[in-house]
Design a protein around this motif. Structure first.
Motif, mmCIF file in Angstrom:
data_model
loop_
_atom_site.group_PDB
_atom_site.id
_atom_site.type_symbol
_atom_site.label_atom_id
_atom_site.label_comp_id
_atom_site.label_asym_id
_atom_site.label_seq_id
_atom_site.Cartn_x
_atom_site.Cartn_y
_atom_site.Cartn_z
ATOM 1 N N LEU A 1 0.826 -1.200 0.000
ATOM 2 C CA LEU A 1 0.000 0.000 0.000
ATOM 3 C C LEU A 1 0.865 1.256 0.000
ATOM 4 O O LEU A 1 0.549 2.243 -0.682
ATOM 5 N N GLU A 2 1.986 1.226 0.738
ATOM 6 C CA GLU A 2 2.918 2.351 0.679
ATOM 7 C C GLU A 2 3.541 2.463 -0.703
ATOM 8 O O GLU A 2 3.753 3.571 -1.213
ATOM 9 N N LYS B 1 1.094 8.200 -6.047
ATOM 10 C CA LYS B 1 -0.176 8.846 -5.691
ATOM 11 C C LYS B 1 -0.692 9.787 -6.771
ATOM 12 O O LYS B 1 -1.896 9.975 -6.916
ATOM 13 N N LYS B 2 0.222 10.376 -7.545
ATOM 14 C CA LYS B 2 -0.243 11.284 -8.600
ATOM 15 C C LYS B 2 -0.992 10.540 -9.709
ATOM 16 O O LYS B 2 -1.687 11.150 -10.523
ATOM 17 N N GLU B 3 -0.851 9.211 -9.736
ATOM 18 C CA GLU B 3 -1.559 8.391 -10.723
ATOM 19 C C GLU B 3 -2.899 7.871 -10.200
ATOM 20 O O GLU B 3 -3.650 7.243 -10.946
ATOM 21 N N LEU B 4 -3.178 8.118 -8.920
ATOM 22 C CA LEU B 4 -4.387 7.555 -8.315
ATOM 23 C C LEU B 4 -5.600 8.409 -8.631
ATOM 24 O O LEU B 4 -6.163 9.115 -7.782
ATOM 25 N N ASN B 5 -5.998 8.339 -9.877
ATOM 26 C CA ASN B 5 -7.189 9.036 -10.360
ATOM 27 C C ASN B 5 -7.701 8.286 -11.589
ATOM 28 O O ASN B 5 -6.934 7.651 -12.303
ATOM 29 N N GLY B 6 -8.995 8.332 -11.800
ATOM 30 C CA GLY B 6 -9.561 7.615 -12.933
ATOM 31 C C GLY B 6 -9.637 6.119 -12.677
ATOM 32 O O GLY B 6 -9.434 5.637 -11.561
ATOM 33 N N PHE C 1 -9.789 4.430 -2.113
ATOM 34 C CA PHE C 1 -8.455 3.890 -1.839
ATOM 35 C C PHE C 1 -7.505 5.008 -1.417
ATOM 36 O O PHE C 1 -6.803 4.900 -0.409
ATOM 37 N N TYR C 2 -7.453 6.059 -2.228
ATOM 38 C CA TYR C 2 -6.526 7.171 -1.978
ATOM 39 C C TYR C 2 -6.764 7.777 -0.594
ATOM 40 O O TYR C 2 -5.832 7.952 0.201
ATOM 41 N N LYS C 3 -8.015 8.073 -0.312
ATOM 42 C CA LYS C 3 -8.365 8.708 0.970
ATOM 43 C C LYS C 3 -7.981 7.829 2.154
ATOM 44 O O LYS C 3 -7.410 8.314 3.139
ATOM 45 N N LYS C 4 -8.265 6.522 2.054
ATOM 46 C CA LYS C 4 -7.989 5.627 3.175
ATOM 47 C C LYS C 4 -6.490 5.406 3.360
ATOM 48 O O LYS C 4 -6.000 5.413 4.500
ATOM 49 N N ILE C 5 -5.753 5.213 2.268
ATOM 50 C CA ILE C 5 -4.300 4.996 2.406
ATOM 51 C C ILE C 5 -3.634 6.231 3.000
ATOM 52 O O ILE C 5 -2.781 6.127 3.886
ATOM 53 N N LYS C 6 -4.022 7.415 2.529
ATOM 54 C CA LYS C 6 -3.457 8.655 3.074
ATOM 55 C C LYS C 6 -3.739 8.765 4.564
ATOM 56 O O LYS C 6 -2.853 9.110 5.362
#
Length: 251
Positions: free
Chosen positions: A83-84, A90-95, A191-196
């Motif tokens: 996950l790290e 992270k900049k790819e975590l969209n779409g 995913f992004y919100k939870k990992i952050k």
């Protein structure tokens, strides 16, 4: 649709003779594992491909120099989890995203089947393969602790994941997660919100792999669907036995 390949790990369950080679660069019948992956993705018109690297990172960069791929480095790959590694990109975590472990070899038809699914969360599972090697005492280091490695086992009811875990007794499971998933734009936002949040709070230490996050999602009422590998050619390379099996399959 884009793809992110997680290929930062060491591959401690493999034979020592190939330990100086990242698993994604292991050759199977003249092509590396990652070459199979890239070929399968591009055959399905997925050309936006990122690779998270760590162990012998420069070897991967050199191998695929000028191939139009994007690289993200997990500098602390020896201590952190997948996950790290994913958050390094992270900049790819969209779409919409296809998320791949860097040690799975497969053909384009598997990705085609996955793309046909229209759910927000969908993982690829094998319900035919016998779960092997569970007796081996193989561990990895994760924030100073020893974490046992093993198959990621799944309980599925009516095409929906009810539980996913490495620690589940094999006799309780009816499938194995093979390290390939599809996440919609909506799913990636979750995913992004939870990992952050996990990284900021330090709770990430309780989530060594995506399967832990999948379980959190299930426990919070989010549906995770599956597609099966039934009849499709693939191999997840965890052990030297898997490598030998793949060499026979992909001749």
């Amino acid at each position: 649709m884009k793809a992110i390949i997680l290929a930062a790990g060491v591959g401690k369950r493999m034979d020592n003779s190939i330990k100086s080679t990242p698993k994604c660069l292991i050759k199977i019948c003249k092509k590396t594992i990652i070459e199979y992956q890239i070929e399968a993705l591009k055959d399905n018109e997925i050309n936006d491909i990122s690779i998270v690297i760590g162990y012998y990172a420069d070897k991967v960069r050199i191998e695929f120099k000028n191939k139009g791929l994007k690289f993200y480095l997990n500098k602390d790959y020896e201590n952190t989890g997948m996950l790290e590694s994913l958050f390094c990109a992270k900049k790819e975590l969209n779409g919409d995203i296809i998320l791949l472990y860097g040690d799975v070899v497969f053909k384009a038809d598997l990705i085609k089947r996955l793309l046909e699914d229209k759910n927000d969360f969908c993982i690829v599972v094998d319900r035919e393969k016998e779960i092997l090697h569970e007796a081996e005492e193989t561990f990895e280091r994760y924030y100073g602790k020893k974490i046992k490695k093993g198959s990621t086992k799944v309980i599925i009811v009516d095409g929906q994941v009810k539980k996913i875990s490495k620690n589940m007794p094999p006799e309780e499971a009816n499938a194995e997660y093979v390290g390939i998933s599809k996440l919609s734009k909506k799913a990636i936002e979750i995913f992004y919100k939870k990992i952050k949040e996990l990284i900021v709070t330090g709770e990430i230490k309780k989530y060594p792999s995506p399967s832990h996050l999948f379980n959190w999602l299930i426990n919070n009422g989010i549906n995770i669907r599956v597609i099966y590998t039934d009849g499709l050619l693939y191999e997840e390379i965890d052990y030297i036995e898997d490598l030998e099996s793949a060499k026979l399959k992909f001749t």
